[in-house]
Design a protein around this motif. Sequence first.
Motif, PDB file in Angstrom:
ATOM      1  N   ILE A 214      36.344  35.671  -0.581  1.00 38.26           N
ATOM      2  CA  ILE A 214      35.233  36.624  -0.676  1.00 38.26           C
ATOM      3  C   ILE A 214      35.688  37.912  -0.011  1.00 38.26           C
ATOM      4  CG2 ILE A 214      32.773  37.047  -0.151  1.00 38.26           C
ATOM      5  CD1 ILE A 214      33.104  34.476  -1.750  1.00 38.26           C
ATOM      6  N   ASP A 215      35.773  38.965  -0.812  1.00 41.90           N
ATOM      7  CA  ASP A 215      36.313  40.231  -0.330  1.00 41.90           C
ATOM      8  C   ASP A 215      35.218  41.297  -0.449  1.00 41.90           C
ATOM      9  OD1 ASP A 215      38.610  42.072   0.230  1.00 41.90           O
ATOM     10  OD2 ASP A 215      38.048  42.832  -1.737  1.00 41.90           O
ATOM     11  N   LEU A 216      34.945  42.014   0.643  1.00 39.03           N
ATOM     12  CA  LEU A 216      33.863  42.999   0.642  1.00 39.03           C
ATOM     13  C   LEU A 216      34.420  44.403   0.806  1.00 39.03           C
ATOM     14  CD1 LEU A 216      31.533  41.082   3.114  1.00 39.03           C
ATOM     15  CD2 LEU A 216      31.387  41.075   0.631  1.00 39.03           C
ATOM     16  N   GLY A 217      33.868  45.362   0.066  1.00 33.82           N
ATOM     17  CA  GLY A 217      34.340  46.733   0.194  1.00 33.82           C
ATOM     18  C   GLY A 217      33.334  47.698  -0.392  1.00 33.82           C
ATOM     19  N   ASP A 218      33.766  48.953  -0.564  1.00 30.31           N
ATOM     20  CA  ASP A 218      32.837  49.949  -1.099  1.00 30.31           C
ATOM     21  C   ASP A 218      33.402  50.664  -2.333  1.00 30.31           C
ATOM     22  OD1 ASP A 218      34.771  51.572  -0.041  1.00 30.31           O
ATOM     23  OD2 ASP A 218      33.474  52.546   1.433  1.00 30.31           O
ATOM     24  N   ASP A 219      34.518  50.171  -2.863  1.00 30.62           N
ATOM     25  CA  ASP A 219      35.179  50.869  -3.974  1.00 30.62           C
ATOM     26  C   ASP A 219      34.987  50.089  -5.283  1.00 30.62           C
ATOM     27  OD1 ASP A 219      36.843  51.996  -5.815  1.00 30.62           O
ATOM     28  OD2 ASP A 219      38.568  52.172  -4.464  1.00 30.62           O
ATOM     29  N   PRO A 220      34.076  50.547  -6.149  1.00 31.21           N
ATOM     30  CA  PRO A 220      33.810  49.790  -7.370  1.00 31.21           C
ATOM     31  C   PRO A 220      35.029  49.677  -8.279  1.00 31.21           C
ATOM     32  CG  PRO A 220      32.565  51.861  -7.367  1.00 31.21           C
ATOM     33  CD  PRO A 220      33.216  51.733  -6.028  1.00 31.21           C
ATOM     34  N   ARG A 221      35.873  50.714  -8.303  1.00 35.69           N
ATOM     35  CA  ARG A 221      37.040  50.675  -9.192  1.00 35.69           C
ATOM     36  C   ARG A 221      38.035  49.621  -8.717  1.00 35.69           C
ATOM     37  NH1 ARG A 221      37.762  55.073 -12.469  1.00 35.69           N
ATOM     38  NH2 ARG A 221      40.024  54.985 -12.230  1.00 35.69           N
ATOM     39  N   ARG A 222      38.207  49.570  -7.408  1.00 39.17           N
ATOM     40  CA  ARG A 222      39.123  48.562  -6.854  1.00 39.17           C
ATOM     41  C   ARG A 222      38.588  47.154  -7.124  1.00 39.17           C
ATOM     42  NH1 ARG A 222      38.959  46.066  -2.116  1.00 39.17           N
ATOM     43  NH2 ARG A 222      40.845  44.905  -1.600  1.00 39.17           N
ATOM     44  N   ALA A 223      37.261  46.970  -6.964  1.00 38.84           N
ATOM     45  CA  ALA A 223      36.674  45.637  -7.167  1.00 38.84           C
ATOM     46  C   ALA A 223      36.814  45.197  -8.619  1.00 38.84           C
ATOM     47  CB  ALA A 223      35.208  45.656  -6.744  1.00 38.84           C
ATOM     48  N   VAL A 224      36.625  46.109  -9.548  1.00 36.82           N
ATOM     49  CA  VAL A 224      36.591  45.748 -10.972  1.00 36.82           C
ATOM     50  C   VAL A 224      37.997  45.566 -11.557  1.00 36.82           C
ATOM     51  CG1 VAL A 224      35.958  46.637 -13.260  1.00 36.82           C
ATOM     52  CG2 VAL A 224      34.318  46.767 -11.380  1.00 36.82           C
ATOM     53  N   THR A 225      38.971  46.260 -10.993  1.00 38.04           N
ATOM     54  CA  THR A 225      40.308  46.249 -11.610  1.00 38.04           C
ATOM     55  C   THR A 225      40.847  44.818 -11.756  1.00 38.04           C
ATOM     56  OG1 THR A 225      40.765  48.462 -10.815  1.00 38.04           O
ATOM     57  CG2 THR A 225      42.685  47.106 -11.399  1.00 38.04           C
ATOM     58  N   GLY A 226      41.077  44.424 -12.997  1.00 37.32           N
ATOM     59  CA  GLY A 226      41.646  43.108 -13.303  1.00 37.32           C
ATOM     60  C   GLY A 226      40.654  41.958 -13.239  1.00 37.32           C
ATOM     61  N   ALA A 227      39.370  42.229 -12.939  1.00 40.08           N
ATOM     62  CA  ALA A 227      38.390  41.141 -12.765  1.00 40.08           C
ATOM     63  C   ALA A 227      38.092  40.449 -14.097  1.00 40.08           C
ATOM     64  CB  ALA A 227      37.095  41.691 -12.166  1.00 40.08           C
ATOM     65  N   ASP A 228      37.726  39.151 -14.005  1.00 38.01           N
ATOM     66  CA  ASP A 228      37.375  38.360 -15.192  1.00 38.01           C
ATOM     67  C   ASP A 228      35.884  38.433 -15.507  1.00 38.01           C
ATOM     68  OD1 ASP A 228      40.037  37.069 -15.477  1.00 38.01           O
ATOM     69  OD2 ASP A 228      39.529  36.377 -13.461  1.00 38.01           O
ATOM     70  N   VAL A 229      35.110  38.748 -14.474  1.00 40.67           N
ATOM     71  CA  VAL A 229      33.650  38.834 -14.614  1.00 40.67           C
ATOM     72  C   VAL A 229      33.219  40.087 -13.865  1.00 40.67           C
ATOM     73  CG1 VAL A 229      31.441  37.738 -14.040  1.00 40.67           C
ATOM     74  CG2 VAL A 229      33.435  36.295 -14.597  1.00 40.67           C
TER      75      VAL A 229
END
Length: 317
Positions: A214-229
């Motif tokens: 579980i990784d928490l942050g504030d950067d939507p682009r970083r969170a979404v990059t390569g995500a499956d969902v």
Amino acid sequence: MSATLAPIGARVRHFVSLADLSPDELERLLADAMTLKRLPIPADAPLGAKSLAMIFEKPSLRTRVSFEMAMVQLGGHAIYLSPAEVGLGRRESVADVARVVSRYVDAVVLRTFAHETTEEFARSSSVPVINGLSDLSHPCQGLADILTIREKKGQAPDVTVAYIGDGNNVCHSVMLAVALAGQTLRVATPEGFEPQKRFRDTAANIARRTGATIDLGDDPRRAVTGADVVYTDVWTSMGQEQEYERRRRAFQGYRLDGALLALAARDAIVMHDLPAHRGEEITDDVIDGPQSAVFDQAENRLHAQKALLRWLLGDAR
Ligand code: CP
Ligand code: NVA
């Protein structure tokens, strides 16, 4: 409110938080939900003569209709009590309502503003209490979400879910659900709208047992990059309407649009618990696009809750 998310009472099994489930119990519920999805109306009416009261302080489409139909399809009966009818804690104390309703029905779904109301109700209820959404959590949604992720993406630990937006009730339940399922979650919320510490701590505790990340942050682009969902929810939840303008400003940059989705895996799916505020947290082309799993996700509320009801009320435990 209790400082932890530990189960509320040993006497009765409640579903107030996803932390009320062990990882094994989650797996059994998912398996039963998939069976019930294939065979929606079991011939043996497993909840014949069982009844469910649904006491709601807030509006609902999915939660209300899916629980009512779940009881119909399992051979039982549901009674809906609207925000105008019961007056939890106003017309009558929460504990007294719980004691009385427990004498009539076999389980209760509560939708409350304060999470404390649901916890207080559960402490006085002699029948199982299901949290049908509070200001802090939405475990029935989390259960259906994991069912959807399991169906679409499988069980691998490296299946990565990105949650973008408000660290709200839905975010809290997605955190616990992904932690229980042993998968990977990246959350991106703006400063001041992070998920609450007790949910972060509970998710981290569960993750230590299941191997989830579980990784928490504030950067939507970083969170979404390569995500499956890629998952999002409204920026202004029920009860927060007076904060609408402040929230709309704070969440600029967190909208799930085609450009943000393009950073995810090519076959990524899009999830949203609904209702959506189209044009705010999600654009029409994304929610209506080919990657959207949003309406399958909504359907899964029915199948997941049937498994939950059978587990709490029937002999499936
Ligand atoms: N997702 C969800 O809980 O929808 P309702 O508020 O319509 O029940
Ligand atoms: N976060 C939203 C979820 C609705 C199902 C709300 O609480 O309004």
